[in-house]
Scaffold this active site. Structure first.
Site, PDB file in Angstrom:
ATOM      1  N   ARG A  60       0.865  -1.182   0.000  1.00  0.00           N
ATOM      2  CA  ARG A  60       0.000   0.000   0.000  1.00  0.00           C
ATOM      3  C   ARG A  60       0.902   1.233   0.000  1.00  0.00           C
ATOM      4  NH1 ARG A  60      -4.463   2.853  -1.268  1.00  0.00           N
ATOM      5  NH2 ARG A  60      -4.674   4.672   0.073  1.00  0.00           N
ATOM      6  N   ASP A 137      -3.931  16.859  -8.483  1.00  0.00           N
ATOM      7  CA  ASP A 137      -3.085  15.923  -7.741  1.00  0.00           C
ATOM      8  C   ASP A 137      -1.627  16.238  -8.045  1.00  0.00           C
ATOM      9  OD1 ASP A 137      -1.872  13.770  -6.473  1.00  0.00           O
ATOM     10  OD2 ASP A 137      -3.379  12.322  -7.146  1.00  0.00           O
ATOM     11  N   ARG A 139       0.952  14.848  -6.322  1.00  0.00           N
ATOM     12  CA  ARG A 139       1.811  13.826  -5.741  1.00  0.00           C
ATOM     13  C   ARG A 139       2.769  13.226  -6.768  1.00  0.00           C
ATOM     14  NH1 ARG A 139      -2.666  10.111  -2.990  1.00  0.00           N
ATOM     15  NH2 ARG A 139      -3.674  10.680  -4.973  1.00  0.00           N
TER      16      ARG A 139
END
Length: 206
Positions: A60, A137, A139
């Protein structure tokens, strides 16, 4: 003349880490990228369980979410996804979580709270970021690829609904043998948020 960039990974710490989901090891990592004469620092915490050699382990990649992970916010599904991952890894007895400091999809905590305020006045999660002058986004995922290489992990089974994470790992040379959905209960308070992630950000939410 083209500018060049380099990336350096260093392990800062390692310790035993017992949790209600089982016994983990916790690591601190720092990644430094050097571009145009400037150094940019990224940090990540990694939890590992079991023997990570052999078949592809569960993974994850989780972005820090103070409001969800710590305060149990129901505006988002972050804490629920983290708990699903911890439970699945604990059940299987092996896997890892890479916890990155990328609050608010990379815009930072204070701007995330400003985005909440805009959402209270009718903007969705993408529109709020854009009204603040950001992309939906921001990231980046250089650090997870470097961390997996550090552990000698060539392939993973990724717990994620975000196809951008699959692509980023593959670009880093990591094979994603399986994408495992990580879908939270759709509480009324986050139904619109989840719908926006599906419709505007391409998240695979069924």
């Amino acid at each position: 003349m083209h500018s060049t960039s380099t990336f350096e990974l260093s392990q800062a710490a390692e310790a035993n880490f017992p949790t209600e989901y089982g016994q983990f090891r916790i690591y601190g990592f720092e990644g430094r990228s050097h571009r145009a004469g400037k150094t940019h620092l990224e940090e990540a915490v990694v939890l590992t369980m079991g023997d990570l050699s052999g078949p592809p382990p569960l993974l994850r990649i989780h972005s820090q979410c103070l409001t969800g992970d710590v305060f149990h916010s129901l505006r988002c599904d972050c804490r629920a996804q983290l708990e699903i991952a911890l439970e699945e890894i604990g059940r299987e007895g092996r896997g890892l979580i890479i916890y990155e400091h990328q609050e608010g999809r990379g815009i930072g905590l204070m701007n995330k709270l400003r985005a909440y305020e805009l959402q209270d006045h009718g903007a969705d999660t993408v529109e709020a970021n854009e009204q603040l002058g950001f992309e939906s986004d921001l990231r980046k995922y250089h650090l997870p690829g470097a961390i997996l290489t550090h552990f000698g992990i060539p392939s993973v089974r990724l717990l994620s609904n975000n196809p951008a994470k699959v692509k980023a790992l593959e670009v880093a040379g990591i094979t994603v043998t399986e994408r495992i959905p990580c879908i939270a209960v759709a509480h009324d308070s986050r139904k619109a948020y989840l719908e926006t992630k599906r419709e505007k950000m391409g998240h695979l939410l069924g």
